[in-house]
Design a protein around this motif. Structure first.
Motif, PDB file in Angstrom:
ATOM      1  N   ALA A 140       0.825  -1.213   0.000  1.00  0.00           N
ATOM      2  CA  ALA A 140       0.000   0.000   0.000  1.00  0.00           C
ATOM      3  C   ALA A 140       0.857   1.260   0.000  1.00  0.00           C
ATOM      4  N   GLU A 141       2.077   1.161   0.530  1.00  0.00           N
ATOM      5  CA  GLU A 141       2.967   2.325   0.556  1.00  0.00           C
ATOM      6  C   GLU A 141       3.389   2.752  -0.841  1.00  0.00           C
ATOM      7  N   LEU A 142       3.236   1.862  -1.829  1.00  0.00           N
ATOM      8  CA  LEU A 142       3.624   2.174  -3.210  1.00  0.00           C
ATOM      9  C   LEU A 142       2.426   2.521  -4.083  1.00  0.00           C
ATOM     10  N   LEU A 143       1.257   2.586  -3.498  1.00  0.00           N
ATOM     11  CA  LEU A 143       0.027   2.859  -4.234  1.00  0.00           C
ATOM     12  C   LEU A 143      -0.546   4.211  -3.831  1.00  0.00           C
ATOM     13  N   PRO A 144      -1.390   4.799  -4.679  1.00  0.00           N
ATOM     14  CA  PRO A 144      -1.954   6.112  -4.338  1.00  0.00           C
ATOM     15  C   PRO A 144      -3.001   6.026  -3.244  1.00  0.00           C
ATOM     16  N   ARG A 145      -3.437   7.163  -2.783  1.00  0.00           N
ATOM     17  CA  ARG A 145      -4.598   7.231  -1.897  1.00  0.00           C
ATOM     18  C   ARG A 145      -5.842   7.295  -2.783  1.00  0.00           C
ATOM     19  N   TYR A 146      -6.942   6.774  -2.260  1.00  0.00           N
ATOM     20  CA  TYR A 146      -8.126   6.580  -3.101  1.00  0.00           C
ATOM     21  C   TYR A 146      -9.336   7.319  -2.540  1.00  0.00           C
ATOM     22  N   ARG A 147     -10.191   7.742  -3.469  1.00  0.00           N
ATOM     23  CA  ARG A 147     -11.471   8.349  -3.143  1.00  0.00           C
ATOM     24  C   ARG A 147     -12.600   7.510  -3.768  1.00  0.00           C
ATOM     25  N   PRO A 148     -13.824   7.623  -3.255  1.00  0.00           N
ATOM     26  CA  PRO A 148     -14.951   6.875  -3.850  1.00  0.00           C
ATOM     27  C   PRO A 148     -15.490   7.573  -5.095  1.00  0.00           C
ATOM     28  N   ASP A 149     -14.742   7.478  -6.201  1.00  0.00           N
ATOM     29  CA  ASP A 149     -15.142   8.172  -7.424  1.00  0.00           C
ATOM     30  C   ASP A 149     -15.612   7.182  -8.485  1.00  0.00           C
ATOM     31  N   SER A 150     -16.047   7.709  -9.631  1.00  0.00           N
ATOM     32  CA  SER A 150     -16.631   6.868 -10.675  1.00  0.00           C
ATOM     33  C   SER A 150     -15.594   5.958 -11.324  1.00  0.00           C
ATOM     34  N   LEU A 151     -14.350   6.405 -11.443  1.00  0.00           N
ATOM     35  CA  LEU A 151     -13.295   5.546 -11.988  1.00  0.00           C
ATOM     36  C   LEU A 151     -13.122   4.305 -11.119  1.00  0.00           C
ATOM     37  N   LEU A 152     -13.085   4.503  -9.813  1.00  0.00           N
ATOM     38  CA  LEU A 152     -12.949   3.366  -8.901  1.00  0.00           C
ATOM     39  C   LEU A 152     -14.164   2.447  -8.999  1.00  0.00           C
ATOM     40  N   ALA A 153     -15.346   3.019  -9.071  1.00  0.00           N
ATOM     41  CA  ALA A 153     -16.556   2.202  -9.203  1.00  0.00           C
ATOM     42  C   ALA A 153     -16.508   1.365 -10.466  1.00  0.00           C
ATOM     43  N   ARG A 154     -16.116   1.969 -11.578  1.00  0.00           N
ATOM     44  CA  ARG A 154     -16.083   1.247 -12.851  1.00  0.00           C
ATOM     45  C   ARG A 154     -15.072   0.111 -12.821  1.00  0.00           C
ATOM     46  N   GLU A 155     -13.878   0.373 -12.299  1.00  0.00           N
ATOM     47  CA  GLU A 155     -12.801  -0.612 -12.368  1.00  0.00           C
ATOM     48  C   GLU A 155     -12.894  -1.698 -11.296  1.00  0.00           C
ATOM     49  N   THR A 156     -13.703  -1.491 -10.280  1.00  0.00           N
ATOM     50  CA  THR A 156     -13.876  -2.554  -9.286  1.00  0.00           C
ATOM     51  C   THR A 156     -15.004  -3.504  -9.673  1.00  0.00           C
ATOM     52  N   ASN A 157     -16.160  -2.982 -10.050  1.00  0.00           N
ATOM     53  CA  ASN A 157     -17.333  -3.834 -10.246  1.00  0.00           C
ATOM     54  C   ASN A 157     -18.059  -3.613 -11.565  1.00  0.00           C
ATOM     55  N   GLY A 158     -17.394  -2.978 -12.515  1.00  0.00           N
ATOM     56  CA  GLY A 158     -18.047  -2.717 -13.788  1.00  0.00           C
ATOM     57  C   GLY A 158     -17.971  -3.861 -14.777  1.00  0.00           C
ATOM     58  N   ASP A 159     -17.798  -5.080 -14.277  1.00  0.00           N
ATOM     59  CA  ASP A 159     -17.687  -6.244 -15.167  1.00  0.00           C
ATOM     60  C   ASP A 159     -18.793  -7.264 -14.932  1.00  0.00           C
ATOM     61  N   LEU A 160     -19.875  -6.871 -14.294  1.00  0.00           N
ATOM     62  CA  LEU A 160     -20.917  -7.830 -13.936  1.00  0.00           C
ATOM     63  C   LEU A 160     -21.514  -8.509 -15.165  1.00  0.00           C
TER      64      LEU A 160
END
Length: 276
Positions: A140-160
Motif C-alpha cells: 500500500a505504501e507504493l500505491l496512491p490514496r483513493y477516493r470513492p469516485d466513478s473511476l474506482l466504481a467502474r474498475e472494481t465492479n463494472g464487469d458484472l
C-alpha cells in the motif's frame, strides 16, 4: 461551532480509511491467524512477497463456525499452477484444523500485476484499502490514496455483465449439491450487494463493508430494488441451497444491475483472463 460529521469510512480529506487491523481479530480466530503466519512461508518460501487478511476476521465481526478466512497472498513473480495448488492445499488444511472457520478464500497474485497501471483502481485499491498486512512489506505504501469516485466504481465492479454467463455455468454444474449451492448463493449474494453499493457510493460519498448497510444504501437510491438487495444481504450471511434465489440473481437482479452500472459508470476495462 461543532465540526461537521465525517463521511463514513473516509478521512477529513475524503480518502478511504483503511479498514481492518490485527488488533481487531477476535480471540477465537487468533490461532488461525498465527497458523497462517507460520505455515505460509513454509509453503511458498522465497517466492512469497507478502500476505494480507481481509473480510470479517480483521474487521472484528467474524462469527466462530460461520465465517471464512479471507487471505490475499502476493508473490514476487506471477503465480504458477504449482503455487495455486500449494495455496489451496494450505487452505484445505487450515479448514480441517480449525473448526472456527468455515472455509478459506485465498487470492493469489504477482507483485508486478498488483502495482501495474491496469490494476491500480481494482486490485491495487483492494489491497491498499481493504486488506490488513500480515506478512512482508506493505505494498500500500507504493500505491496512491483513493477516493470513492466513478473511476474506482467502474474498475472494481463494472464487469458484472461479463460475469453473469460464468455464474450460469457454475449454477448448472452445481446441480442439486446443497453444499455447492450454498457456496454459490453466499458468493453471488455478496457480489451483487457490493456491486449495488459501489454503484451509488459516489453519491453517498463513503465506504462500508457491512452487507446490510450496503444494501440499505443502494436501496435508498433504488427503492424498487430494496427488497431484493436486503434479501441478498441476508443470504450473503445466511446462505440457502435454493435454485430459485440463484435464478433470480442471473435472470433479474444481476442483468438490471449490470445495465444500470454501465449506464452510470461505464464498463470495466477487460483483463487478460477475460479473453475468450
Amino acid at each position: 461551532m461543532p465540526e461537521p460529521p465525517r463521511p463514513h469510512g473516509l478521512d477529513p480529506d475524503g480518502h478511504f480509511v483503511r479498514e481492518g487491523s490485527l488488533t481487531r481479530v477476535p480471540d477465537a480466530f487468533r490461532p488461525v491467524v498465527a497458523a497462517v503466519r507460520e505455515r505460509l512461508p513454509q509453503v511458498l518460501g522465497a517466492r512469497l512477497d507478502g500476505a494480507y487478511l481481509y473480510g470479517s476476521i480483521p474487521r472484528g465481526t467474524a462469527r466462530a463456525g460461520r465465517s471464512d478466512l479471507d487471505l490475499f497472498v502476493v508473490l514476487r513473480a506471477e503465480p504458477t499452477a504449482a503455487d495455486r495448488a500449494a495455496l489451496q492445499a494450505l487452505g484445505d488444511a487450515l479448514d480441517r484444523d480449525f473448526p472456527q472457520i468455515d472455509g478459506v478464500g485465498p487470492l493469489l497474485y504477482g507483485r508486478e500485476r498488483l502495482l501495474g497501471a491496469a490494476e491500480r483502481y481494482d486490485l491495487g485499491w483492494f489491497l491498499a484499502c481493504l486488506c490488513t498486512p500480515l506478512l512482508g512489506n506493505d505494498l500500500a505504501e507504493l500505491l496512491p490514496r483513493y477516493r470513492p469516485d466513478s473511476l474506482l466504481a467502474r474498475e472494481t465492479n463494472g464487469d458484472l455483465a461479463r460475469l453473469l454467463p460464468r455464474w450460469r455455468e457454475r449454477i448448472a454444474a452445481a446441480g442439486y449439491d446443497e453444499a455447492a449451492l450454498r457456496r454459490l448463493v453466499r458468493f453471488t449474494s455478496r457480489h451483487l450487494v457490493r456491486t449495488g453499493f459501489t454503484l451509488v457510493m459516489t453519491r453517498w460519498n463513503g465506504w462500508t463493508s457491512d452487507l446490510r448497510e450496503m444494501a440499505e444504501v443502494c436501496g435508498a437510491y433504488y427503492p424498487e430494488r430494496a427488497p431484493q438487495l436486503r434479501a441478498a444481504a441476508r443470504y450473503g450471511r445466511e446462505p440457502v441451497a435454493d435454485h430459485g434465489v440463484l435464478r433470480g440473481y442471473v435472470d433479474d437482479l444481476g442483468p438490471w444491475l449490470a445495465a444500470e452500472y454501465a449506464r452510470v459508470h461505464g464498463v470495466k476495462a477487460p483483463r487478460p483472463e477475460d479473453a475468450p
